[in-house]
Design a protein around this motif. Structure first.
Motif, PDB file in Angstrom:
ATOM      1  N   THR A  39       0.807  -1.225   0.000  1.00  0.00           N
ATOM      2  CA  THR A  39       0.000   0.000   0.000  1.00  0.00           C
ATOM      3  C   THR A  39       0.836   1.269   0.000  1.00  0.00           C
ATOM      4  O   THR A  39       0.338   2.331  -0.356  1.00  0.00           O
ATOM      5  N   ARG A  87      -3.992   6.191   2.174  1.00  0.00           N
ATOM      6  CA  ARG A  87      -4.463   4.802   2.148  1.00  0.00           C
ATOM      7  C   ARG A  87      -5.066   4.350   3.481  1.00  0.00           C
ATOM      8  O   ARG A  87      -4.921   3.192   3.873  1.00  0.00           O
ATOM      9  N   THR A  90      -7.799   1.709   2.748  1.00  0.00           N
ATOM     10  CA  THR A  90      -7.192   0.483   2.220  1.00  0.00           C
ATOM     11  C   THR A  90      -6.544  -0.330   3.336  1.00  0.00           C
ATOM     12  O   THR A  90      -6.735  -1.546   3.435  1.00  0.00           O
ATOM     13  N   LYS A  93      -9.144  -1.824   5.739  1.00  0.00           N
ATOM     14  CA  LYS A  93      -9.842  -2.953   5.117  1.00  0.00           C
ATOM     15  C   LYS A  93      -8.979  -4.207   5.131  1.00  0.00           C
ATOM     16  O   LYS A  93      -9.454  -5.305   5.419  1.00  0.00           O
ATOM     17  N   SER A 287      -2.817  -3.934  -6.736  1.00  0.00           N
ATOM     18  CA  SER A 287      -3.682  -4.829  -5.969  1.00  0.00           C
ATOM     19  C   SER A 287      -2.857  -5.552  -4.921  1.00  0.00           C
ATOM     20  O   SER A 287      -1.678  -5.835  -5.112  1.00  0.00           O
TER      21      SER A 287
END
Length: 496
Positions: A39, A87, A90, A93, A287
């Protein structure tokens, strides 16, 4: 026995980078490395999300026995102040995935149980109403039927019990909904949000005294107008909020003084990560590929969450008491004395004594959750290696707290507010202001003479303004080369 001294620790420094290496925490270290690599989010942001997730999973299972006496919850309260684009969502999560997965599966099971309960309860209500009608008719006729009255009492005792819901995650909830959910369903919960502005300003965190009591493990009485009040005992709450700097500044303007004076923020592990935007390496595919470390991390979190589910089913609210090994006990006391000594007049924590008084407690909590995750268990004794890591992290968070909440930190923040206002107005009104203008029209929180004088002196020392005296008039002249970012070590955007 090791002698107690105060030479083993270094005082924290505001603006230091988060530790690159956390000795004794191989799983946490690997997870942080993998998430950071994927990330490119700040390490402190990632670690804070990791710590909060572990806290949420184990707080209902264990408490920690402090060497000074008394049991402490393992619940953490964390606040990350970070720019948009770092982020936050992100990372949150990725880190909380296993918790949310179990929560989602439990929600499906709960809905099925709730439907079955409603059927049973409706049938019970029909039976109860049938007997009530007979008793009403007899009463209207002046008759009594002891057997029927006995049957009615038995029916009341047979009322189907509403199933308890396994709910650990609350994001944007009212205070009443949060406390009621913890009271009737599961008493271990977390307010977890990567967009925590709503939660920070919302009703759930509005009552500082109740939040402080929950952090300490004390009971909370909830008084309600529409329903009977209740006492929430033996409950645990983790709070993890990520907010943008502007949201945090707005909150501090509105409720900052009260939140600080109540000791609310003194209980938090706070950080304001430096922005790495502009230096991140952008790959073709960003990803996230799950790593072995992350899979093991989620496996252990899932194990702890499943234990929580089992406790709910068994209606077991007991928790194990984790203790420190002997060498760790000595080290914790040594650290506590170090903090206490530096809270005296002239010491590092002199202006942050409320925060300092909670620091050793937070370190004990960190050591306990490190132990649980790395060992994959909820019993045993916490070794020195986990305490050493907790002290290292706790001191770093203390430096962040000083940067944000100490007198110098608040002065720096107020200086940015006033300088920002002056630079904004300068385009229309020129670069010179009278002190009277600032007191009448400037930022509300800085209109008092004492507050304004202190901030102006700070701005003058930073070279952003020049103060001139013309008779009885005091003029504040903006520097033509000044920039708001020139104030202090770090601005609230996170850029150095």
């Amino acid at each position: 026995m090791k002698m107690f001294n105060q030479t083993n620790y270094s005082l924290p420094k505001a603006g230091q980078s988060f530790p690159e290496l956390l000795m004794g925490l191989p799983l946490i270290q690997s997870v942080m490395n993998d998430v950071e690599r994927s990330t490119q989010a700040p390490r402190s942001l990632i670690f804070t999300a990791v710590a909060a997730s572990i806290s949420l999973c184990v707080q209902g299972l264990v408490d920690v026995k402090k060497p000074s006496g008394g049991l402490s919850p393992c619940s953490l309260m964390t606040l990350t102040i970070a720019l948009s684009g770092l982020r936050k969502s992100t990372v949150e999560k990725i880190i909380s995935k296993s918790i949310r997965d179990v929560q989602a599966s439990q929600d499906v099971e709960y809905e099925a149980r709730l439907i079955r309960w409603r059927v049973k309860h409706n049938l019970w209500s029909i039976r109860k109403r049938g007997v009530e009608k007979k008793l009403e008719r007899l009463a209207s006729e002046g008759d009594v039927d002891s057997d029927l009255e006995g049957r009615y009492g038995e029916i009341l005792l047979e009322e189907p019990k509403r199933p308890r819901r396994f709910k650990m995650l609350y994001e944007d909830s009212s205070s009443e909904a949060l406390f009621r959910g913890m009271y009737i369903d599961y008493p271990s919960a977390g307010i977890i949000s990567s967009e925590g502005g709503g939660a920070l300003k919302g009703a759930a965190l509005k009552d500082f005294s109740k939040q402080n009591a929950l952090w300490s493990g004390d009971g909370v009485f909830v008084d309600r107008i529409s329903r009977d009040g209740f006492t929430l005992n033996n409950a645990r709450l983790t709070v993890s909020l990520m907010v943008q700097p502007g949201v945090f500044e707005d909150y501090m303007k509105a409720r900052g003084e009260l939140s600080l004076s109540s000791g609310f923020f003194a209980r938090f592990l706070v950080c304001s990560p430096n922005s790495n935007q502009g230096s991140r390496r952008i790959e073709i595919d960003e990803s996230f590929a799950s790593s072995h470390a992350l899979e093991e991390f989620h496996k252990r979190l899932s194990y702890f969450v499943d234990l929580n589910v089992s406790r709910l089913v068994a209606e077991d609210s007991s928790r194990a008491a984790l203790r420190f090994e002997e060498s760790a006990k000595v080290e914790w006391v040594l650290f506590s004395r170090f903090v206490e000594a530096n809270s005296a007049a002239g010491g590092y924590w002199e202006s942050m004594r409320d925060h300092a008084s909670k620091l050793a407690d937070n370190v004990a909590r960190l050591a306990a959750i490190f132990y649980c995750l790395e060992e994959g268990r909820c019993d045993g004794e916490i070794s020195r290696v986990y305490l050493d890591a907790a002290i290292q992290v706790g001191l770093w968070y203390s430096g962040e707290y000083a940067k944000i909440f100490s007198r110098s930190g608040r002065l720096e923040r107020d200086a940015k507010i006033l300088a920002g206002w002056m630079f904004e107005k300068a385009y229309a009104n020129g670069t010179t202001f009278t002190k009277g203008q600032l007191q009448r029209c400037g930022p509300n929180k800085l209109r008092q003479k004492a507050d304004l004088d202190e901030v102006l002196s700070y701005l003058e020392a930073s070279g952003l303004v020049r103060i001139e005296y013309h008779g009885r008039s005091e003029l504040i002249v903006l520097s033509p080369h000044g920039r708001i970012r020139d104030i202090g070590i770090l601005d609230m955007s996170g850029r150095e």
